[in-house]
Design a protein around this motif. Structure first.
Motif, mmCIF file in Angstrom:
data_model
loop_
_atom_site.group_PDB
_atom_site.id
_atom_site.type_symbol
_atom_site.label_atom_id
_atom_site.label_comp_id
_atom_site.label_asym_id
_atom_site.label_seq_id
_atom_site.Cartn_x
_atom_site.Cartn_y
_atom_site.Cartn_z
ATOM 1 N N ALA A 20 0.838 -1.202 0.000
ATOM 2 C CA ALA A 20 0.000 0.000 0.000
ATOM 3 C C ALA A 20 0.876 1.256 0.000
ATOM 4 N N LYS A 21 1.864 1.271 0.855
ATOM 5 C CA LYS A 21 2.770 2.429 0.948
ATOM 6 C C LYS A 21 3.566 2.605 -0.339
ATOM 7 N N ARG A 22 4.049 1.495 -0.910
ATOM 8 C CA ARG A 22 4.823 1.557 -2.159
ATOM 9 C C ARG A 22 3.977 2.131 -3.292
ATOM 10 N N LEU A 23 2.741 1.640 -3.431
ATOM 11 C CA LEU A 23 1.852 2.136 -4.482
ATOM 12 C C LEU A 23 1.519 3.606 -4.262
ATOM 13 N N PHE A 24 1.203 3.977 -3.033
ATOM 14 C CA PHE A 24 0.874 5.367 -2.723
ATOM 15 C C PHE A 24 2.050 6.279 -3.060
ATOM 16 N N ASP A 25 3.234 5.941 -2.562
ATOM 17 C CA ASP A 25 4.411 6.779 -2.785
ATOM 18 C C ASP A 25 4.738 6.900 -4.270
ATOM 19 N N GLY A 26 4.657 5.796 -4.996
ATOM 20 C CA GLY A 26 4.999 5.821 -6.421
ATOM 21 C C GLY A 26 3.990 6.573 -7.260
ATOM 22 N N LEU A 27 2.723 6.228 -7.112
ATOM 23 C CA LEU A 27 1.690 6.833 -7.954
ATOM 24 C C LEU A 27 1.437 8.298 -7.626
ATOM 25 N N SER A 28 1.656 8.706 -6.380
ATOM 26 C CA SER A 28 1.379 10.098 -5.998
ATOM 27 C C SER A 28 2.533 11.042 -6.331
ATOM 28 N N GLU A 29 3.665 10.488 -6.750
ATOM 29 C CA GLU A 29 4.828 11.333 -7.064
ATOM 30 C C GLU A 29 4.461 12.350 -8.141
ATOM 31 N N GLY A 30 4.662 13.618 -7.833
ATOM 32 C CA GLY A 30 4.351 14.692 -8.771
ATOM 33 C C GLY A 30 2.880 15.078 -8.771
ATOM 34 N N GLY A 31 2.082 14.434 -7.939
ATOM 35 C CA GLY A 31 0.656 14.721 -7.871
ATOM 36 C C GLY A 31 0.299 15.540 -6.637
ATOM 37 N N THR A 32 -0.983 15.486 -6.264
ATOM 38 C CA THR A 32 -1.494 16.231 -5.125
ATOM 39 C C THR A 32 -2.133 15.256 -4.144
ATOM 40 N N ILE A 33 -1.617 15.210 -2.949
ATOM 41 C CA ILE A 33 -2.142 14.289 -1.935
ATOM 42 C C ILE A 33 -3.381 14.897 -1.288
ATOM 43 N N GLU A 34 -4.479 14.117 -1.314
ATOM 44 C CA GLU A 34 -5.713 14.523 -0.635
ATOM 45 C C GLU A 34 -5.661 14.100 0.836
ATOM 46 N N MET A 35 -5.345 12.827 1.052
ATOM 47 C CA MET A 35 -5.214 12.270 2.401
ATOM 48 C C MET A 35 -3.960 11.412 2.422
ATOM 49 N N PRO A 36 -2.990 11.718 3.285
ATOM 50 C CA PRO A 36 -1.791 10.882 3.348
ATOM 51 C C PRO A 36 -2.130 9.486 3.864
ATOM 52 N N MET A 37 -1.261 8.520 3.581
ATOM 53 C CA MET A 37 -1.459 7.153 4.077
ATOM 54 C C MET A 37 -1.398 7.181 5.597
ATOM 55 N N GLU A 38 -2.504 6.774 6.216
ATOM 56 C CA GLU A 38 -2.598 6.740 7.673
ATOM 57 C C GLU A 38 -3.539 5.635 8.092
ATOM 58 N N ASP A 39 -3.405 5.215 9.344
ATOM 59 C CA ASP A 39 -4.371 4.301 9.927
ATOM 60 C C ASP A 39 -5.647 5.101 10.179
ATOM 61 N N MET A 40 -6.770 4.592 9.667
ATOM 62 C CA MET A 40 -8.037 5.312 9.761
ATOM 63 C C MET A 40 -8.916 4.753 10.874
ATOM 64 N N PHE A 41 -9.885 5.549 11.296
ATOM 65 C CA PHE A 41 -10.772 5.164 12.384
ATOM 66 C C PHE A 41 -11.570 3.901 12.073
ATOM 67 N N TRP A 42 -11.758 3.590 10.793
ATOM 68 C CA TRP A 42 -12.513 2.383 10.443
ATOM 69 C C TRP A 42 -11.623 1.136 10.371
ATOM 70 N N GLY A 43 -10.333 1.326 10.586
ATOM 71 C CA GLY A 43 -9.433 0.190 10.688
ATOM 72 C C GLY A 43 -8.511 -0.031 9.504
ATOM 73 N N ASP A 44 -8.729 0.647 8.392
ATOM 74 C CA ASP A 44 -7.879 0.473 7.218
ATOM 75 C C ASP A 44 -6.692 1.428 7.253
ATOM 76 N N TYR A 45 -5.654 1.061 6.538
ATOM 77 C CA TYR A 45 -4.509 1.932 6.253
ATOM 78 C C TYR A 45 -4.862 2.536 4.911
ATOM 79 N N PHE A 46 -5.093 3.846 4.847
ATOM 80 C CA PHE A 46 -5.750 4.457 3.695
ATOM 81 C C PHE A 46 -5.110 5.785 3.341
ATOM 82 N N GLY A 47 -5.111 6.093 2.045
ATOM 83 C CA GLY A 47 -4.700 7.401 1.551
ATOM 84 C C GLY A 47 -5.316 7.654 0.196
ATOM 85 N N SER A 48 -5.395 8.932 -0.195
ATOM 86 C CA SER A 48 -5.938 9.269 -1.516
ATOM 87 C C SER A 48 -5.167 10.454 -2.094
ATOM 88 N N PHE A 49 -5.174 10.541 -3.411
ATOM 89 C CA PHE A 49 -4.410 11.581 -4.098
ATOM 90 C C PHE A 49 -4.861 11.695 -5.548
#
Length: 140
Positions: free
Chosen positions: A96-125
């Motif tokens: 998850a971290k590898r995909l997030f870091d690679g695909l978000s390079e040069g983009g705009t992060i909406e939500m950084p990869m973090e542990d979320m209240f619903w239990g998932d490790y989640f991020g968006s960009f």
């Protein structure tokens, strides 16, 4: 069972974007067809003939990422917006971290990869090609 494959549109950047996606996901293209390879394209500009008619990149056992470039001379218009996100569900937190870091390079992060209240490790960009992505890893 229904399989859904995301299909993206670009304005002359499909090949560049998919080479970038290939560098992140790995694998090989199963198809790359340029517009100029199609019948009836003789009167198009050289630029439009070089655009991608169809490109396909398997990114998982049942998922193929596909795309085309628009053709302005056919009246196509690309409107970049946030109506669609591609949501990836990798098998591990590290992936998850590898995909997030690679695909978000040069983009705009909406939500950084973090542990979320619903239990998932989640991020968006939004990536550098204006495609919106979500990465969600669940221990469940």
């Amino acid at each position: 069972m229904v399989i859904i494959n995301p299909y993206l549109n670009f304005d002359g950047q499909a090949e560049e974007a998919f080479n970038f996606y290939k560098s992140i996901f790995g694998g090989e293209f199963t198809m790359v067809k340029k517009v100029g390879e199609s019948p009836g394209t003789e009167n198009l500009t050289d630029n439009e003939k070089e655009r991608i008619m169809h490109i396909a990149l398997p990114i998982g056992p049942n998922t193929i990422l596909m795309a085309s470039d628009i053709l302005p001379s056919f009246g196509h218009q690309l409107v970049k917006g946030n109506t669609t996100h591609l949501c990836l569900h990798p098998d591990s937190r590290e992936e998850a971290k590898r995909l997030f870091d690679g695909l978000s390079e040069g983009g705009t992060i909406e939500m950084p990869m973090e542990d979320m209240f619903w239990g998932d490790y989640f991020g968006s960009f939004k990536d550098k090609y204006a495609i919106f992505w979500m990465i969600s890893f669940s221990q469940k």
